[in-house]
Scaffold this active site. Structure first.
Site, PDB file in Angstrom:
ATOM      1  N   GLU A 195     -15.716 -14.843  25.090  1.00  0.00           N
ATOM      2  CA  GLU A 195     -14.793 -15.549  24.183  1.00  0.00           C
ATOM      3  C   GLU A 195     -13.181 -15.260  25.042  1.00  0.00           C
ATOM      4  O   GLU A 195     -12.988 -14.183  24.922  1.00  0.00           O
ATOM      5  CB  GLU A 195     -14.787 -15.066  22.730  1.00  0.00           C
ATOM      6  N   LYS A 205      -5.056  -7.851   3.239  1.00  0.00           N
ATOM      7  CA  LYS A 205      -4.475  -7.220   4.434  1.00  0.00           C
ATOM      8  C   LYS A 205      -4.370  -8.419   5.635  1.00  0.00           C
ATOM      9  O   LYS A 205      -5.327  -8.477   6.378  1.00  0.00           O
ATOM     10  CB  LYS A 205      -5.053  -6.194   5.096  1.00  0.00           C
ATOM     11  N   CYS A 265     -11.788 -20.154  16.268  1.00  0.00           N
ATOM     12  CA  CYS A 265     -13.247 -19.439  16.654  1.00  0.00           C
ATOM     13  C   CYS A 265     -14.302 -20.434  17.078  1.00  0.00           C
ATOM     14  O   CYS A 265     -15.170 -20.365  17.761  1.00  0.00           O
ATOM     15  CB  CYS A 265     -13.795 -18.737  15.326  1.00  0.00           C
ATOM     16  N   GLU A 296     -17.027 -12.707   9.953  1.00  0.00           N
ATOM     17  CA  GLU A 296     -17.017 -13.817  10.215  1.00  0.00           C
ATOM     18  C   GLU A 296     -16.075 -13.686  11.785  1.00  0.00           C
ATOM     19  O   GLU A 296     -14.961 -13.182  11.588  1.00  0.00           O
ATOM     20  CB  GLU A 296     -16.177 -15.059   9.804  1.00  0.00           C
TER      21      GLU A 296
END
Ligand code: NAD
Length: 527
Positions: A414, A202, A311, A277
Site C-alpha cells: 500500500e 481519539k 483505503c 478496518e
C-alpha cells in the site's frame, strides 16, 4: 503527528504565519480542548500540538490538546458514568438527538468542508463529500432507533417463548485515521450511540479539527454530557491508553494494518472486542471489450482522488493486452492534464499529501519502481516543491508506472499516495489471479460490456467491495463496508451490519408452563 510535521510545526511556530498576504498574529491561531464529561478541558499536562495545513505549512490550523494517559482515563471515567442512563434511554429517543445532529451537520456542511480541506488537503468537492457521508450516515443510522431488530423463534418445549435482542456492548473506544476525518468518525460514533453505548474518540493527530466539529455538533444537538468524549493527541500515549484501558469494552479502529495489529494484540490481552478496518491494494480490471474512456475516468478518479490516500484507492490497473497500448496512451495523456495544488482552489484536481513522512514514503516507492527494470515510469514521478503554489506544501505529481510485474513491491504494497501501477494481462482468469494476489482484500472493479465476465469476476474476487463499470471508490452508507485478508478482521461498518459491531446478542427464554422443563432431555409427545 509525524516527527517531520512536528519539526515543521516548530519551525513554523518561530515564523509569523501569513495567509492571503496578510501577517497573522500568533493570537489568531485558535486553541482547541478535549471534550470530557460535557466540558471543554485542557490536557492534564497543559500541552498542545499544532495542526498544519499540508498545502501550506505556514498556516497553523489550530493548537490541540496533547492528551496524556491521565486525560484518557478521565474521558473513560466520564463515559462510564454516563453509560447506564444512556443505555436506558429508549432507542427512539436516542435517535431523536441523532436526527437533530444530522440537521446541524447539514447546516454547517460548507464550513466543515472548508475546515477539512485546510487541515487535510483534499479538494473542496471531496471534503464536501466527506461531510455528506457523515450526514448520510447520521440520518440512515438514526433510523435504526426505531428498528434495531431482533427476532423471535419457536422454542422446542411447550409453553415457552424464545427471542433474541440486541444489547449495547458498553463503553467504546474509537480510533480513527486522517484521510476521511469526519466520515470515518461518524461511521463509528453514530451506530455506537444509537445502539446505546457511550464513547471516547481519539482522532488522528493530523486531522483533529474535523472530529472537533463533529463532537461540537453533538454538544449542540443536546447529546448528554459524558455520552460522547474526545481526546486529541498521538497514538502513543492517547490511542495506546484507550486501547489498553480495562473499562473500554470495544475498540473500533480504522488505520494502517501495522497499527491495527498492535491494537488487536492489546485487545486480545484483556479480552476486549476489537473491530479493525485497515489497508488496501485495490484493483481495476480492464477487459478488451471495456468502454475505455469510462475506464480511464474511473482510473483517474480512483487513483488520484484524495491524492491516492484512500483505503479504496485504485493503486493497480490490470489491463487486457488487446487494449493495453491504447489504454496506457490515453491514461498518460489524461493524467498529464491534472492540476496539482491547494485543495481550496476550485481549479485544483489533486491536493497535497498529508505530511512530510507521507512525502518520504511515497517518493521512496517511486524510487523503488524506477530502480526495477520490470516497470517504466510513464507519467509524474516528482515532488513539486518550487513556485508559490507548491513551495510550502506536500505535493507530488500524479504518477503512473506501466508494464509493471504483479509481484513488484509497487504492485503489492500500500503506497497511499498518487501512484498507480498498470499491469498487462492475457485473460480475465489471469487478471483475477493477479487481482487476488495481494495480502489485502478491500475493493476491486471490472470494466467490461460482457455480463458473463462481470459475474465471473464478482464471484471470484475475494474482496469486501466490488464494482462493475465503476471505480474502486464510492461506497454508500447503507451497504456494508470493509475488507477481507489483511484489510479487516471479519467485521463490517455501515449498513445494518455495523449494528453487529456495536451490540451483542442476548437470547431470552420465557417459560410460562409453570414447571421445570429441560431442553434436550424431556420428551415432548403429540399425545
Ligand atoms: P495509522 O495506523 O497511522 O493511525 C490510525 C490511528 O491510530 C490514529 O488515530 C493514530 O494516532 C492511532 N494510533 C497509532 N498508534 C497507535 C497505537 N499504538 N495504539 C492505538 N492507536 C494508535 O493510520 P493513518 O496513517 O492515520 O491512516 C492511513 C491508513 O488507514 C491506511 O493504511 C489506510 O488504508 C487505512 N484506512 C483504512 C480504511 C478502511 O476502512 N479499511 C479507511 C481509511 C483508512
Amino acid at each position: 503527528m509525524s516527527q517531520a510535521k512536528k519539526a515543521l510545526a516548530k519551525t513554523a511556530a518561530k515564523q509569523t504565519p501569513t495567509r492571503g498576504g496578510k501577517r497573522l498574529r500568533a493570537a489568531a491561531v485558535k486553541t482547541y480542548f478535549n471534550y470530557i464529561g460535557g466540558e471543554w478541558v485542557a490536557s492534564a499536562g497543559g500541552d498542545f500540538f499544532e495542526n498544519l495545513n499540508p498545502a501550506d505549512t505556514r498556516d497553523v490550523v489550530g493548537r490541540f490538546a496533547l492528551s496524556t494517559a491521565e486525560d484518557v482515563t478521565r474521558a473513560v471515567d466520564a463515559a462510564k458514568n454516563a453509560a447506564e442512563k444512556w443505555r436506558l434511554l429508549p432507542a427512539p429517543r436516542r435517535a431523536e438527538l441523532l436526527f437533530r445532529l444530522g440537521e446541524i451537520l447539514l447546516r454547517y456542511k460548507e464550513r466543515f468542508a472548508s475546515d477539512m480541506t485546510r487541515e487535510m488537503g483534499k479538494v473542496l468537492k471531496e471534503t464536501g463529500g466527506d461531510v455528506q457521508e457523515a450526514i448520510d450516515c447520521t440520518f440512515y443510522t438514526a433510523g435504526e432507533g426505531r428498528r434495531l431488530h431482533g427476532f423471535t423463534t419457536p422454542a422446542e418445549m411447550p409453553d415457552k417463548f424464545a427471542m433474541c435482542v440486541r444489547q449495547p456492548v458498553g463503553l467504546c473506544g474509537l480510533i480513527t485515521p486522517w484521510n476521511f476525518p469526519m466520515a470515518i468518525p461518524s461511521w463509528k460514533l453514530i451506530p455506537a450511540l444509537v445502539c446505546g453505548n457511550t464513547v471516547v474518540i481519539k482522532p488522528a493527530e493530523d486531522t483533529p479539527l474535523s472530529t472537533y466539529n463533529l463532537v461540537k455538533a453533538c454538544e449542540e444537538a443536546g447529546i448528554p454530557a459524558g455520552v460522547v468524549n474526545m481526546v486529541t493527541g498521538y497514538g502513543d500515549p492517547a490511542g495506546k491508553t484507550l486501547t489498553g484501558h480495562k473499562d473500554v469494552r470495544l475498540i473500533s479502529f480504522t488505520g494502517s494494518t501495522a497499527t491495527g495489529r498492535i491494537v488487536a494484540s492489546a485487545c486480545a490481552e484483556r479480552n476486549a472486542i476489537c473491530s479493525l478496518e485497515m489497508g488496501g491494494k485495490n484493483v481495476i480490471m480492464v477487459m478488451e471489450d471495456a468502454d475505455l474512456d469510462l475506464a480511464i475516468e474511473g482510473t483517474v478518479w480512483g487513483a488520484f482522488g484524495t491524492s491516492g490516500q484512500r483505503c479504496t484507492a485504485s493503486s493497480r490497473v490490470v489491463v487486457h493486452k488487446k487494449v493495453y497500448k491504447k489504454f496506457v496512451a490515453k491514461l498518460v495523456e489524461r493524467v498529464q492534464t491534472l492540476r496539482v495544488g491547494n485543495g481550496a482552489d476550485p481549479q485544483t484536481d489533486v491536493g497535497p499529501v498529508i505530511n512530510a513522512d507521507a512525502v518520504s514514503k511515497i517518493m521512496g516507492y517511486i524510487e523503488v519502481g524506477q530502480r526495477e527494470d520490470r516497470a517504466r515510469l510513464a507519467a509524474g514521478g516528482n515532488r513539486l516543491d518550487t513556485g508559490a503554489a507548491h513551495a510550502n506544501g506536500f505535493f507530488i505529481e500524479p504518477t503512473v508506472f506501466v508494464d509493471v510485474a504483479p509481484e513488484m513491491r509497487i504492485a503489492q504494497e500500500e503506497i497511499f499516495g498518487p501512484v498507480t501501477a498498470v499491469i498487462p494481462t492475457n485473460s480475465l482468469e489471469e487478471a483475477v489471479e493477479i487481482a487476488n494476489g495481494v495480502r489485502y482484500g478491500l475493493s476491486a472493479a471490472i470494466y467490461t460490456q460482457d455480463v458473463n465476465r462481470a459475474f465471473r469476476a464478482m464471484n471470484d474476487m475475494y474482496t469486501g467491495i466490488f464494482y462493475v463499470n465503476s471505480s474502486t471508490i464510492g461506497a454508500e452508507v447503507h451497504l456494508p463496508f470493509g475488507g477481507t485478508k489483511a484489510t479487516g478482521n471479519g467485521h463490517r461498518e455501515a449498513g445494518t451490519q455495523v449494528l453487529d459491531i456495536f451490540t451483542e446478542w442476548k437470547s431470552i427464554y420465557v417459560d410460562y408452563s409453570g414447571k421445570l422443563q429441560r431442553a434436550q432431555i424431556d420428551e415432548v409427545n403429540f399425545e
